[in-house]
Scaffold this motif. Structure first.
Motif, PDB file in Angstrom:
ATOM      1  N   ILE A   3      92.611   3.172 -49.983  1.00 58.08           N
ATOM      2  CA  ILE A   3      91.979   2.359 -51.030  1.00 58.08           C
ATOM      3  C   ILE A   3      92.256   2.953 -52.402  1.00 58.08           C
ATOM      4  N   ALA A   4      92.181   4.284 -52.515  1.00 59.35           N
ATOM      5  CA  ALA A   4      92.470   4.941 -53.791  1.00 59.35           C
ATOM      6  C   ALA A   4      93.913   4.695 -54.215  1.00 59.35           C
ATOM      7  N   ILE A   5      94.847   4.793 -53.272  1.00 58.87           N
ATOM      8  CA  ILE A   5      96.257   4.542 -53.573  1.00 58.87           C
ATOM      9  C   ILE A   5      96.449   3.099 -54.020  1.00 58.87           C
ATOM     10  N   SER A   6      95.858   2.169 -53.299  1.00 56.58           N
ATOM     11  CA  SER A   6      95.978   0.754 -53.641  1.00 56.58           C
ATOM     12  C   SER A   6      95.411   0.458 -55.030  1.00 56.58           C
ATOM     13  N   THR A   7      94.249   1.011 -55.310  1.00 56.57           N
ATOM     14  CA  THR A   7      93.604   0.774 -56.601  1.00 56.57           C
ATOM     15  C   THR A   7      94.459   1.303 -57.741  1.00 56.57           C
ATOM     16  N   LEU A   8      94.941   2.539 -57.613  1.00 56.33           N
ATOM     17  CA  LEU A   8      95.754   3.121 -58.676  1.00 56.33           C
ATOM     18  C   LEU A   8      97.091   2.388 -58.814  1.00 56.33           C
ATOM     19  N   ARG A   9      97.657   1.960 -57.701  1.00 50.61           N
ATOM     20  CA  ARG A   9      98.900   1.183 -57.759  1.00 50.61           C
ATOM     21  C   ARG A   9      98.702  -0.078 -58.600  1.00 50.61           C
ATOM     22  N   LYS A  10      97.592  -0.759 -58.366  1.00 51.11           N
ATOM     23  CA  LYS A  10      97.311  -1.993 -59.106  1.00 51.11           C
ATOM     24  C   LYS A  10      97.044  -1.700 -60.581  1.00 51.11           C
ATOM     25  N   ILE A  11      96.324  -0.610 -60.862  1.00 51.18           N
ATOM     26  CA  ILE A  11      96.078  -0.216 -62.251  1.00 51.18           C
ATOM     27  C   ILE A  11      97.399   0.067 -62.964  1.00 51.18           C
ATOM     28  N   ARG A  12      98.330   0.672 -62.247  1.00 50.37           N
ATOM     29  CA  ARG A  12      99.643   0.998 -62.817  1.00 50.37           C
ATOM     30  C   ARG A  12     100.555  -0.234 -62.907  1.00 50.37           C
ATOM     31  N   GLY A  13     100.098  -1.361 -62.373  1.00 57.34           N
ATOM     32  CA  GLY A  13     100.883  -2.592 -62.446  1.00 57.34           C
ATOM     33  C   GLY A  13     102.080  -2.614 -61.516  1.00 57.34           C
ATOM     34  N   LEU A  14     101.967  -1.897 -60.396  1.00 56.54           N
ATOM     35  CA  LEU A  14     103.067  -1.826 -59.437  1.00 56.54           C
ATOM     36  C   LEU A  14     102.796  -2.700 -58.217  1.00 56.54           C
ATOM     37  N   SER A  15     103.824  -3.345 -57.738  1.00 60.42           N
ATOM     38  CA  SER A  15     103.725  -4.039 -56.453  1.00 60.42           C
ATOM     39  C   SER A  15     103.885  -2.992 -55.355  1.00 60.42           C
TER      40      SER A  15
END
Length: 91
Positions: A18-30
């Motif tokens: 969940i932490a990885i997913s959240t930060l990925r989305k914050i960074r604007g990465l697919s």
């Protein structure tokens, strides 16, 4: 490559995903772009991030994902779980 995790560590892997997913989305990465930057498959990122799946993965993959997200691996761990002392003491 992901593997089954023990019941004891199940929630830890879910929270880390969940932490990885959240930060990925914050960074604007697919997922595809994160996978490319980390040198892993998109399907592995998908499995790691799945909120109801607990699949283990290597430290090497973890470090590569942290680097791709431009974050210290420790910060991903800190963002994903409360220390045991917090849970036991309620502080």
């Amino acid at each position: 490559m992901s593997v089954e995790v023990s019941f004891k560590n199940r929630d830890r892997f879910i929270q880390l995903g969940i932490a990885i997913s959240t930060l990925r989305k914050i960074r604007g990465l697919s997922q595809e772009k994160l996978a490319e930057k980390a040198g892993v498959s998109r399907s592995l990122i998908s499995v790691i991030e799945a909120p109801r799946l607990a699949r283990g993965f290597s430290l090497e993959v973890f470090f590569d994902i942290a680097d791709a997200l431009e974050v210290d691996p420790k910060d991903l761990i800190d963002a994903s779980v409360f220390p045991d002392k917090v849970m036991k003491n309620g502080k």
